[in-house]
Design an enzyme around this catalytic site. Structure first.
Site, PDB file in Angstrom:
ATOM      1  N   TYR A   1     -20.068 -15.411   6.306  1.00 47.09           N
ATOM      2  CA  TYR A   1     -20.255 -16.402   7.420  1.00 47.09           C
ATOM      3  C   TYR A   1     -20.397 -18.310   7.027  1.00 47.09           C
ATOM      4  O   TYR A   1     -21.211 -18.139   6.673  1.00 47.09           O
ATOM      5  CB  TYR A   1     -21.304 -15.553   8.148  1.00 47.09           C
TER       6      TYR A   1
ATOM      7  N   LYS B   1     -53.724  -6.095  15.679  1.00 45.90           N
ATOM      8  CA  LYS B   1     -52.838  -5.923  17.344  1.00 45.90           C
ATOM      9  C   LYS B   1     -51.168  -5.830  16.355  1.00 45.90           C
ATOM     10  O   LYS B   1     -50.778  -6.631  15.423  1.00 45.90           O
ATOM     11  CB  LYS B   1     -53.158  -7.665  17.495  1.00 45.90           C
TER      12      LYS B   1
HETATM   13  C1  LIG Z   1     -55.230 -12.768  15.669  1.00 36.81           C
HETATM   14  C2  LIG Z   1     -57.083 -13.092  15.848  1.00 36.81           C
HETATM   15  C3  LIG Z   1     -57.661 -12.909  14.668  1.00 36.81           C
HETATM   16  C4  LIG Z   1     -57.339 -12.227  13.369  1.00 36.81           C
HETATM   17  O1  LIG Z   1     -56.825 -14.122  12.961  1.00 36.81           O
HETATM   18  P1  LIG Z   1     -56.418 -14.215  10.872  1.00 36.81           P
HETATM   19  O2  LIG Z   1     -55.487 -15.421  11.399  1.00 36.81           O
HETATM   20  O3  LIG Z   1     -55.375 -12.773  10.825  1.00 36.81           O
HETATM   21  O4  LIG Z   1     -57.334 -13.187  10.596  1.00 36.81           O
HETATM   22  C5  LIG Z   1     -59.075 -13.142  14.979  1.00 36.81           C
HETATM   23  N1  LIG Z   1     -59.841 -12.706  16.330  1.00 36.81           N
HETATM   24  C6  LIG Z   1     -58.147 -13.937  17.621  1.00 36.81           C
HETATM   25  C7  LIG Z   1     -58.813 -14.172  18.722  1.00 36.81           C
HETATM   26  C8  LIG Z   1     -57.483 -13.294  17.151  1.00 36.81           C
HETATM   27  O5  LIG Z   1     -56.186 -13.654  17.773  1.00 36.81           O
END
Ligand SMILES: *Cc1c(COP(=O)(O)O)cnc(C)c1O
Length: 397
Positions: free
Chosen positions: A278, A45
Site C-alpha cells: 500500500y 496482568k
Molecule cells: C504493571 C505493574 C507492575 C509491574 O511493572 P513492571 O514495570 O512490568 O515490572 C508493578 N506494580 C503495578 C502497580 C503495576 O501496575
C-alpha cells in the site's frame, strides 16, 4: 485470554507465538538473586504481558515468585480456574459490584477509598460456600505518592487504615505505592516518592495500625533503586526477559521468553522500478525476491514498522519489511536471487540461528516500550508453550 475459538480444529495459518516457560522461571530467579532476601511477586496482568497468564504464572512460581499480581478480577479468576492457588494481589480497587467475585476467587484486593473498604467488608460478611471459613480478608491499601493514577492521598491513608482495622471482616495486609519514573535511573523523583511513602506508612502506624508489609518497586525500581525494595517487589517486564527501559538494559541477565514466528506463504521476484504494498512506499532499484508472510497489524505487527526500518529473520538473515504492513500480511525484501521458499520459517521477534530481533528493537523503532510490543500481539495469534527441556532462550524445535 488468548484461547482460540473452540472446536475449529488446529490453527491452519502458520503464525504463532512461542513461549518459553523456562526463560520466565530463569528471569524470576535472576531477579530474586539481585533482590534477595526480598521476595518477588510476579505481575501477570494483560495475559502475562501477552505471554499467556497461566503459563507465565506457573513459570514465575516455579522460578520462586511468592505471589502473583493481576489488574482485573477476571484475570484472577482465569488463574484460579486453571488451578493456580498462589496468593493473588489485585492492583486496583475491584469495580463496584465485583466484590463477591473477588472473595469467591480468593483474590486479595487493593483499596484506596472508604467505599471500596466498606464494600469489601460487606462482601466478606456475606460470603458463603467453601470460602466461608477463614479469618479476616487481606486488603492492601494503596497510597498515591506521585504517580497520580490511583491510590489514596497520603493524608487519607491513616483514616483508611483505621477503617480496615476496625472491620472484623478485614485485615490490613500491606500498604503500597507505585513509582512513576523508576525506569529513569537518574531521576531524583523515585527517592522523593520513597520518602513520601515512608512518611505515609509512619502516619498509618502512628494512627495505631501496624503495617505488616510495605511494597513499592516494579521491575525498574527493584533493579535500579535498591532502597525501594522494602518487603517485596512486584516484577512484571523483567520476568518476561525485557528491560524496563534502554537505561536498564543489562542491569540483570534476562532471557526473552517470547518468539513471534510465521512461515513464508508466497515468493516472487519484483522487477526494478516496481514498488511494494500500500502506498508504494518501498520501491526497488534492482530486481529482488519478495516473500509474503501471513502476519499483519491485526496480529500486533504495527503498521508503522515497515517505514520505521523493521526487519524480520529469514534463513538466519535480517531482511527488511518491504513497505507498509497490511492487516493480515507483510512483504519482506529477501534480496536478489534469495533462496527463499514457501514454508521457510520467518522470525519477527526472537532468535533464528545467531540472529535476533528483540521486543526492545521494535519498541525503539516504534517510539514505544517493550511492554506495548508483547501486549500488542493479538489474540488471533495462538500461543504455543515450548516443552520444558533445553536451554532457556534457545529457539525451539
Ligand atoms: C504493571 C505493574 C507492575 C509491574 O511493572 P513492571 O514495570 O512490568 O515490572 C508493578 N506494580 C503495578 C502497580 C503495576 O501496575
Amino acid at each position: 485470554m488468548t484461547a482460540p475459538p473452540p472446536d475449529l480444529g488446529p490453527p491452519l495459518r502458520p503464525t504463532w507465538v512461542e513461549i518459553d516457560p523456562a526463560a520466565i522461571a530463569a528471569n524470576v530467579r535472576a531477579v530474586r538473586a539481585v533482590t534477595a532476601p526480598v521476595p518477588v511477586w510476579a505481575v501477570v496482568k494483560a495475559d502475562g504481558y501477552g505471554h499467556g497468564a497461566v503459563t507465565a504464572a506457573r513459570a514465575a512460581l516455579e522460578g520462586g515468585a511468592e505471589g502473583l499480581a493481576v489488574a482485573l478480577v477476571e484475570e484472577g479468576e482465569e488463574l484460579r480456574a486453571a488451578g493456580v492457588d498462589a496468593r493473588l494481589l489485585l492492583l486496583s480497587e475491584p469495580p463496584p459490584g465485583a466484590e463477591a467475585r473477588v472473595v469467591a476467587a480468593g483474590i486479595e484486593p487493593t483499596a484506596y477509598s472508604a467505599a471500596a473498604v466498606e464494600a469489601m467488608a460487606r462482601a466478606v460478611a456475606g460470603r458463603g460456600g467453601p470460602g466461608a471459613v477463614g479469618g479476616p480478608w487481606p486488603l492492601h491499601l494503596k497510597v498515591d505518592t506521585g504517580m497520580h493514577r490511583v491510590g489514596a492521598a497520603p493524608g487519607a491513608a491513616p483514616g483508611l487504615a483505621r477503617l480496615v482495622a476496625d472491620r472484623p471482616e478485614l485485615r490490613l495486609a500491606s500498604v503500597w505505592t507505585h513509582m512513576a519514573v523508576a525506569d529513569e535511573p537518574d531521576s531524583g523523583f523515585t527517592a522523593e516518592q520513597a520518602d513520601r511513602f515512608a512518611a505515609a506508612c509512619a502516619a498509618v502506624e502512628a494512627a495505631g495500625v501496624p503495617v505488616p508489609v510495605r511494597h513499592a518497586a516494579n521491575s525498574a525500581a527493584a533493579l535500579a533503586h535498591p532502597a525501594t525494595r522494602l518487603d517485596l517487589v512486584r516484577v512484571g517486564i523483567a520476568a518476561y526477559g525485557i528491560a524496563p527501559s534502554p537505561a536498564l538494559a543489562g542491569a540483570v541477565d534476562l532471557v526473552p521468553a517470547l518468539r513471534l514466528v510465521s512461515r513464508v506463504a508466497h515468493v516472487k521476484v519484483v522487477a526494478a522500478g516496481e514498488a511494494i504494498s500500500y502506498g508504494q512506499r518501498y520501491r526497488v532499484a534492482a530486481p529482488t525476491t519478495v516473500a509474503t508472510v501471513p502476519v499483519g497489524y491485526a496480529d500486533g505487527v504495527r503498521r508503522a514498522l515497515g517505514a520505521a526500518g523493521g526487519v524480520v529473520l529469514v534463513g538466519g538473515r535480517r531482511c527488511p519489511i518491504a513497505g507498509t504492513v497490511t492487516m493480515d500480511q507483510i512483504t519482506v525484501d529477501c534480496g536478489p536471487r534469495a533462496a527463499v521458499r514457501p514454508g521457510d520459517e520467518v522470525v519477527l521477534i526472537g532468535r533464528q540461528g545467531v540472529a535476533e530481533v528483540t521486543a526492545e528493537e521494535w519498541a525503539e523503532r516504534l517510539g514505544t516500550i517493550g511492554y506495548e510490543v508483547t501486549c500488542g500481539i493479538g489474540a488471533r495469534v495462538p500461543r504455543r508453550v515450548r516443552p520444558r527441556s533445553a536451554t532457556p532462550g534457545e529457539p525451539g524445535p
